[in-house]
Design an enzyme around this catalytic site. Structure first.
Site, PDB file in Angstrom:
ATOM      1  N   THR A  63      -7.054   5.585  -7.293  1.00 12.60           N
ATOM      2  CA  THR A  63      -6.559   6.522  -6.287  1.00 12.60           C
ATOM      3  C   THR A  63      -5.569   5.838  -5.422  1.00 12.60           C
ATOM      4  O   THR A  63      -4.325   5.904  -5.636  1.00 12.60           O
ATOM      5  CB  THR A  63      -7.687   7.149  -5.412  1.00 12.60           C
ATOM      6  OG1 THR A  63      -8.424   6.109  -4.910  1.00 12.60           O
ATOM      7  CG2 THR A  63      -8.363   8.022  -6.474  1.00 12.60           C
ATOM      8  N   LYS A  81     -11.997   1.034 -10.677  1.00  8.59           N
ATOM      9  CA  LYS A  81     -10.932   1.299  -9.530  1.00  8.59           C
ATOM     10  C   LYS A  81     -12.110   1.389  -8.261  1.00  8.59           C
ATOM     11  O   LYS A  81     -13.131   1.820  -8.354  1.00  8.59           O
ATOM     12  CB  LYS A  81     -10.706   2.794  -9.959  1.00  8.59           C
ATOM     13  CG  LYS A  81     -11.435   4.051 -10.011  1.00  8.59           C
ATOM     14  CD  LYS A  81     -11.551   4.892  -8.786  1.00  8.59           C
ATOM     15  CE  LYS A  81     -10.657   4.861  -7.725  1.00  8.59           C
ATOM     16  NZ  LYS A  81     -11.163   5.619  -6.554  1.00  8.59           N
ATOM     17  N   THR A 133     -14.179   5.942  -3.759  1.00  6.97           N
ATOM     18  CA  THR A 133     -15.200   5.861  -5.086  1.00  6.97           C
ATOM     19  C   THR A 133     -14.853   4.760  -5.916  1.00  6.97           C
ATOM     20  O   THR A 133     -13.904   4.173  -5.951  1.00  6.97           O
ATOM     21  CB  THR A 133     -15.012   7.109  -5.845  1.00  6.97           C
ATOM     22  OG1 THR A 133     -13.637   7.158  -6.334  1.00  6.97           O
ATOM     23  CG2 THR A 133     -15.149   8.431  -4.717  1.00  6.97           C
ATOM     24  N   GLU A 185     -10.379  -1.578   1.812  1.00  5.52           N
ATOM     25  CA  GLU A 185      -9.518  -0.998   2.754  1.00  5.52           C
ATOM     26  C   GLU A 185      -9.074  -2.091   3.790  1.00  5.52           C
ATOM     27  O   GLU A 185     -10.121  -2.456   4.737  1.00  5.52           O
ATOM     28  CB  GLU A 185      -9.965   0.007   3.072  1.00  5.52           C
ATOM     29  CG  GLU A 185      -9.761   1.106   2.245  1.00  5.52           C
ATOM     30  CD  GLU A 185     -10.542   2.409   2.486  1.00  5.52           C
ATOM     31  OE1 GLU A 185     -10.247   3.502   1.718  1.00  5.52           O
ATOM     32  OE2 GLU A 185     -11.467   2.451   3.522  1.00  5.52           O
ATOM     33  N   ASN A 198      -8.035   4.805   7.565  1.00  8.06           N
ATOM     34  CA  ASN A 198      -8.908   5.917   7.567  1.00  8.06           C
ATOM     35  C   ASN A 198      -8.693   6.852   8.659  1.00  8.06           C
ATOM     36  O   ASN A 198      -9.317   7.741   8.990  1.00  8.06           O
ATOM     37  CB  ASN A 198     -10.258   5.291   7.559  1.00  8.06           C
ATOM     38  CG  ASN A 198     -10.591   4.813   5.953  1.00  8.06           C
ATOM     39  OD1 ASN A 198     -10.399   5.576   5.275  1.00  8.06           O
ATOM     40  ND2 ASN A 198     -10.961   3.611   5.979  1.00  8.06           N
ATOM     41  N   SER A 207      -1.641  12.545   9.950  1.00  8.10           N
ATOM     42  CA  SER A 207      -0.863  12.797  11.206  1.00  8.10           C
ATOM     43  C   SER A 207      -1.113  13.947  12.014  1.00  8.10           C
ATOM     44  O   SER A 207      -1.591  15.101  11.534  1.00  8.10           O
ATOM     45  CB  SER A 207       0.595  12.358  10.882  1.00  8.10           C
ATOM     46  OG  SER A 207       1.055  13.383   9.985  1.00  8.10           O
TER      47      SER A 207
END
Lengths: 408, 408
Positions: free
Chosen positions: B162, B188, B199, B280, B403, B408
């Protein structure tokens, strides 16, 4: 460079006018424990007969002052009592030296105030793992004892701050048998300077007469639905301390009185919510209402899972009505949930029901709602009668700045 | 605007050379489920007799494909099998529509490949709460079936991404009874686009012959010390899926073989650590080794409390050897700890012992160590023989950007 002295956008406009509580006097001093140019020690002396109840962090690595307070709570209430608090150093993880510091401080307070050592309660908040320079505090005790005043509660609220962006106070008054009983409380939390830890210290005073057993029962029960229902970042301090002192000076006996308990609940909840409003980097105050759970305990597990989820908290910071992350948090919490019975609302907007997005849901409407400073996320599990409400704030760049960027 | 396509600084230099696994063929396609201009569907077809083992998210709100896979694992292994994965839409929290999508997809795969529906496993990853446009995937199935090749495993690793910043693969080879057995896996995780959720999807293939019961036993056991020991942000996906497929094409029987289990462990651990390295906003890879705990379970509770603490993670981001926050995390974890028996090291540097900072500790030395990209925090509880190792990354502005700021 992080500007951690900027006042939280969620702060109240000003410190509240707190009623004077007969039977308790306060004084503050600048001892230079760590901070310069500000007060960092508070002494409160309580008249004979004051009952003291408390709740404390359940951390397995709790600080020396916390261990000492826990040992003293529930003892005799005959003579006067005292509370000594310093900011700048938490006296946590300081080995046996920490216990010596506490013993030295309580003995010094006893010598100067005449309060028996087993009625002297101490708290410390600030840097961890450094020896507490207790001599600097002891050097101020004579002056503190000479300056005690019933009026100085706001000054006390300031002296216990670490990197709080505002001083926290709350009060309530209630009539008991024709007499007015007052409750006034102060709190600190949860600023941070590396390598400090957020700690929450709360002191509540009332002129009601309440026997210690009854007071402890009320305080323990109310803690579960107030201070134990707030979270900024899921990290639990080694120093969290709540002390509630009933001087009895009003002459009104409030032991087991429902109106008193309700008033005490109001003060505790107000202070708890102010701690969240001063959460590090907070820009949103969020109430999470969980209903329809299999039990109250399950409801609280779900509520805290949502409140502590970094993904939920960052979505709120981004003003994103990201109900998928709420579903995720419920799913991972470990408490009972059935996807197809779940409903989720943001404010009055029904977002999801019956295992999917609600047909009435408008993302545009939700986007407008999410711009508010105070938000409510309501979750109904559809399983039973269990409910719980918890409070949190969002997770922003400000949190990272305060906790990662500060130490250069 | 967050640049979430920048490759993680912790990424390997390149995708590894994976061995061809006889008995499994891959194909990928760009179905436009959500993303444009990239592949987003992977089909793998496995020869008759392939055994399939799996572990899945324990979330109470898990997705329709996960529920379907769980129902099928452990069934007969006679005929061929197939795995269909799409990125861009997780088909999670999509009510009964989600189940219909899975049933429609598995039937279509069955019609085109000849694989029985009870041997067709599907996964979906991406946006939550939106109906899966399964027709777009079905439109690609003929082409996918025609393009199947044993060589396309790297393409498959790309199609399941993703917002991962790099494709993840790992392999191992082991001799069993004079025959070479190969294991190759892809994974992934854990990029994110609002309102997506992180995920983790993992597919591992081997040409070993392993009976399903034995394979499931190995996979379940190894999951506990590999994928269940990593955390980026404590948030558990509704879609986590691990499938391990043994085609038997090598002719070597590896059921219960220790060397095979060890090789499988290596591949699982490698992929798990790659997921953390793509956490992340991650800039540091952190191994947390807990020893001396009352039990292995307690050690893991402590390890995850440290790994999930926002205060520990931000301190690491700030290259601050903030052992006080490690003490705090141990204290709050709920597992057994004794402040005065605890010792903490950062790399080879003994930081704290016997309830206080170590006399040998040098903050300057620790500051140099914290600049490394890969860090080890070792905690010994001094209580027993329990141990556990977990892996995590730091918490940075990048996490907030991905996150909170993205939408926006």
């Amino acid at each position: 460079m992080a500007n951690i002295t900027k006042i939280s956008p969620l702060a109240p406009a000003h410190f509240p006018q707190l009623p004077v509580i007969a039977g308790v006097r306060f004084a503050t001093a600048a001892a230079g424990v760590k901070y310069q140019g500000r007060t960092d020690v508070m002494l409160a002396v309580l008249d004979s007969g004051t009952t003291v109840a408390g709740t404390f962090t359940r951390s397995a690595t709790r600080s020396a002052p916390v261990l000492d307070c826990q040992a003293k709570i529930g003892g005799a209430s005959d003579g006067p009592a005292a509370i000594l608090v310093n900011s700048g150093n938490s006296n946590a993880f300081t080995g046996h030296y920490g216990q010596t510091s506490v013993a030295t401080l309580t003995q010094s307070v006893s010598d100067i105030t005449g309060v028996s050592t087993d009625r002297v309660f101490t708290s410390s908040t600030g840097v961890i793992g450094e020896p507490l320079p207790h001599d600097r505090i002891i050097a101020q005790l004579e002056d503190l004892n000479g300056a005690l005043s019933t009026e100085s509660v706001e000054a006390a609220a300031h002296a216990i701050m670490t990197t709080d962006t505002f001083a926290k106070g709350a009060s309530a008054q209630v009539e008991i048998n024709g007499k007015t009983v007052s409750i006034a409380g102060i709190a600190k939390g949860s600023g941070m300077i590396a390598p400090d830890m957020a700690t929450m210290l709360v002191y509540i005073f009332t002129d009601a007469k309440v026997d210690q057993t009854s007071l402890q029962q009320s305080v323990s029960g109310l803690t579960d639905t107030t201070f134990n229902c707030i979270t900024v970042d899921s990290d639990t301090s080694t120093s969290d301390t709540l002390l509630v002192c009933a001087t009895g000076a009003s002459g009104a006996d409030a032991s087991g009185n429902a109106a008193f308990t309700q008033a005490l609940n109001e003060v505790m909840l107000d202070l708890a919510q102010q701690v969240v409003r001063d959460g590090e980097g907070a820009t949103k105050f969020v109430e999470i209402r969980v209903t329809g759970a299999a039990s109250d305990a399950d409801a609280k597990v779900h509520g805290l899972a949502i409140a502590n989820s970094p993904l939920v908290k960052t979505a709120i910071a981004g003003e994103d009505a990201n109900w998928g992350r709420v579903v995720m948090a419920i799913g991972k919490s470990g408490a009972a949930a059935d996807r197809d019975l779940l409903s989720i609302s943001f404010g009055d907007i029904l977002v999801a029901e019956k295992g999917w997005v609600s047909p009435s849901y408008s993302e545009d409407e939700a986007a407008v709602y999410m711009k508010a400073q105070d938000l409510v996320i309501a979750v109904d599990l559809g399983l039973g009668a269990g409910s719980s409400t918890v409070w949190t704030c969002d997770l922003t760049h400000g949190y990272i700045e305060i906790n990662a960027d500060y130490r250069s």
